[in-house]
Design an enzyme around this catalytic site. Structure first.
Site, mmCIF file in Angstrom:
data_model
loop_
_atom_site.group_PDB
_atom_site.id
_atom_site.type_symbol
_atom_site.label_atom_id
_atom_site.label_comp_id
_atom_site.label_asym_id
_atom_site.label_seq_id
_atom_site.Cartn_x
_atom_site.Cartn_y
_atom_site.Cartn_z
ATOM 1 C CB ILE A 61 -0.943 -0.014 1.218
ATOM 2 C CG1 ILE A 61 -1.934 -1.174 1.098
ATOM 3 C CG2 ILE A 61 -1.679 1.320 1.351
ATOM 4 C CD1 ILE A 61 -2.744 -1.426 2.348
ATOM 5 C CG ASN A 62 5.168 2.961 1.757
ATOM 6 O OD1 ASN A 62 4.969 4.115 2.087
ATOM 7 N ND2 ASN A 62 6.364 2.519 1.383
ATOM 8 N NE ARG A 63 6.009 -2.239 -3.260
ATOM 9 C CZ ARG A 63 6.185 -3.147 -2.299
ATOM 10 N NH1 ARG A 63 7.084 -2.936 -1.352
ATOM 11 N NH2 ARG A 63 5.469 -4.247 -2.270
ATOM 12 C CB SER A 64 0.028 1.279 -4.756
ATOM 13 O OG SER A 64 -0.579 0.707 -3.604
ATOM 14 C CB CYS B 263 -8.819 13.117 9.787
ATOM 15 S SG CYS B 263 -7.403 12.000 9.799
ATOM 16 C CG LEU C 5 -7.825 4.662 7.882
ATOM 17 C CD1 LEU C 5 -8.913 5.621 8.343
ATOM 18 C CD2 LEU C 5 -6.585 5.432 7.456
ATOM 19 N N GLY D 143 -6.902 9.974 1.618
ATOM 20 C CA GLY D 143 -6.301 8.902 0.846
ATOM 21 C C GLY D 143 -6.727 9.045 -0.603
ATOM 22 C CD GLU D 144 -4.848 8.883 -5.745
ATOM 23 O OE1 GLU D 144 -5.231 9.308 -6.848
ATOM 24 O OE2 GLU D 144 -3.959 9.431 -5.070
ATOM 25 C CB SER E 92 2.759 13.438 6.730
ATOM 26 O OG SER E 92 1.578 14.161 6.391
#
Length: 398
Positions: free
Chosen positions: A51-54, A152, A267, A322-323, A214
């Site tokens: 998931i981190n990569r995408s 959030c 999440l 998120g995306e 972040s």
């Protein structure tokens, strides 16, 4: 009894400040860090790193690199160590954001009447807001409020709280200058995110927080009409309408709490499905009042335009959780990339800094967006949706 019905109070955002820490970490940095301490072939951690990569995030803002501080130790930091670090680094970051907002508002610290803070990455009493107030040199008589439990959604929750306080002051014919701020230090918790993923019995039970979150702080100053009468500055936005609501039967899909092994984030992958269907109804609920206020405060031509306002007429400060959340909102509401460009940019270049993010998107939208009408929305545990509808006070006609 006969009541006098006066027009709604005038609420104005006169300053915005965003502050990121100095480090930017790419996805490869998390992979290298995870390999130093954890079994990256475990099902849960392997899935998290995929998931981190995408994720669509190119760099995440961080208060420290993965080569310093807690990241160099064999054991993860305790909650008390995280709290001590936040009281230094988090308070410093927040103070910088507040100074930017105050400077733009041309308000001295001594003239701030209220402060409203929010964070989910620090606990304790007194709250971090007291430390920020002291560092800024605010009066001991400032009215303080610190929100908890909103995650959030916090950036717009403090805007809603500020609006309600300002409205009350206007009814009493008193000026208010409210300094509101949000700060999150999420990356110091990454050790716990990775450890929970490594221990997960299967890849379906992991939280994706370690790949998204972040660090950042943001602040704004909100004044009522009585405070505006004492200044000659042009405000950034007029805040006309706001609201919040819970999405039924979704409480288990998002959480952040203290666990025996550290802070734990929940999440689930279902969050985007719920959030995308909550935005439209909230927008439609707030729109009539927003239109009415524009009509009552504008000339005939603008009043006619206000009657036909819809989703496509607004710049959107969407919290980029998120995306999938961004794409879901775009799909359901029929938004264009132009309307979402500030959310896209912040997500891609800095990641999701929880409560501070939507305020940073709104700040960025000042230079990216061109529409007179602006809507901001964010989501938090509950699941909860927050929304604020604003109007630019200066519009670029080009």
């Amino acid at each position: 009894m006969v009541l006098n019905h006066s027009p709604p109070p005038g609420l104005y955002i006169t300053g915005l400040g965003s502050q990121y820490p100095p480090y930017l970490l790419g996805p490869e940095k998390l992979e290298e860090f995870a390999a130093r301490f954890y079994d990256v072939e475990s099902p849960g951690l392997k899935k998290l790193l995929q998931i981190n990569r995408s994720s669509g995030i190119e760099t995440r803002s961080a208060i420290r690199s993965y080569e310093s501080g807690f990241a160099t130790r064999p054991e993860a930091p305790t909650i008390s160590e995280l709290a001590e670090f936040y009281h230094q680094a988090g308070v410093d970051l927040t103070t910088q954001a507040c100074k930017k907002a105050l400077r733009e508002s041309q308000i001295s610290p001594q003239h701030v009447t209220h402060t409203i803070g929010v964070t989910c990455t620090n606990q304790g009493n007194p709250g971090f807001d007291l430390l920020v107030n002291r560092k800024l040199g605010l009066s001991a008589n400032v009215d303080r409020m610190l929100l908890h439990g909103v995650g959030c959604a916090g950036g717009l929750a403090i805007m809603r709280a500020a609006a309600q306080i300002a409205c009350g002051a206007s009814m009493r014919r008193k000026p208010v200058r409210i300094l509101a701020f949000a700060c999150e230090l999420c990356t110091p918790n990454v050790r716990h995110d990775l450890a929970f993923a490594e221990k997960a019995p299967n890849a379906e039970n992991i939280s994706i927080a370690g790949a998204l979150f972040s660090d950042a702080a943001a602040a704004f100053v909100l004044c009522n009409e009585y405070a505006m009468a004492e200044t000659e500055i042009t405000p950034l936005f007029q805040l006309l309408e706001w609201g919040n609501s819970l999405i039924p039967d979704t409480v288990e899909h998002m959480a952040f709490f203290a666990d025996v092994d550290g802070y734990r984030t929940v999440l689930t992958r279902d969050v985007p499905q719920y959030t995308k269907h909550a935005i439209g109804p909230m927008f439609e609920k707030l729109l009539p009042s927003y239109q009415s206020q524009i009509q009552s405060s504008s000339g005939e031509g603008v009043g006619e335009v206000a009657k036909s306002l819809g989703v496509s007429d607004f710049d959107w400060a969407l919290h980029p959780g998120g995306e999938a959340i961004i794409e879901g909102a775009k799909q359901v509401l029929g938004l264009t990339e132009d309307q979402l460009q500030a959310s896209r940019e912040i997500y891609r270049t800095r990641g999701n800094s929880s409560s501070a993010t939507v305020l940073i998107v709104l700040d960025r939208l000042r230079s990216l967006g061109k529409r007179e009408y602006v809507v901001a929305t964010s989501f938090g545990p509950g699941l909860a949706i927050e929304m604020a509808m604003l109007r630019r006070c200066e519009v670029d006609e080009d």
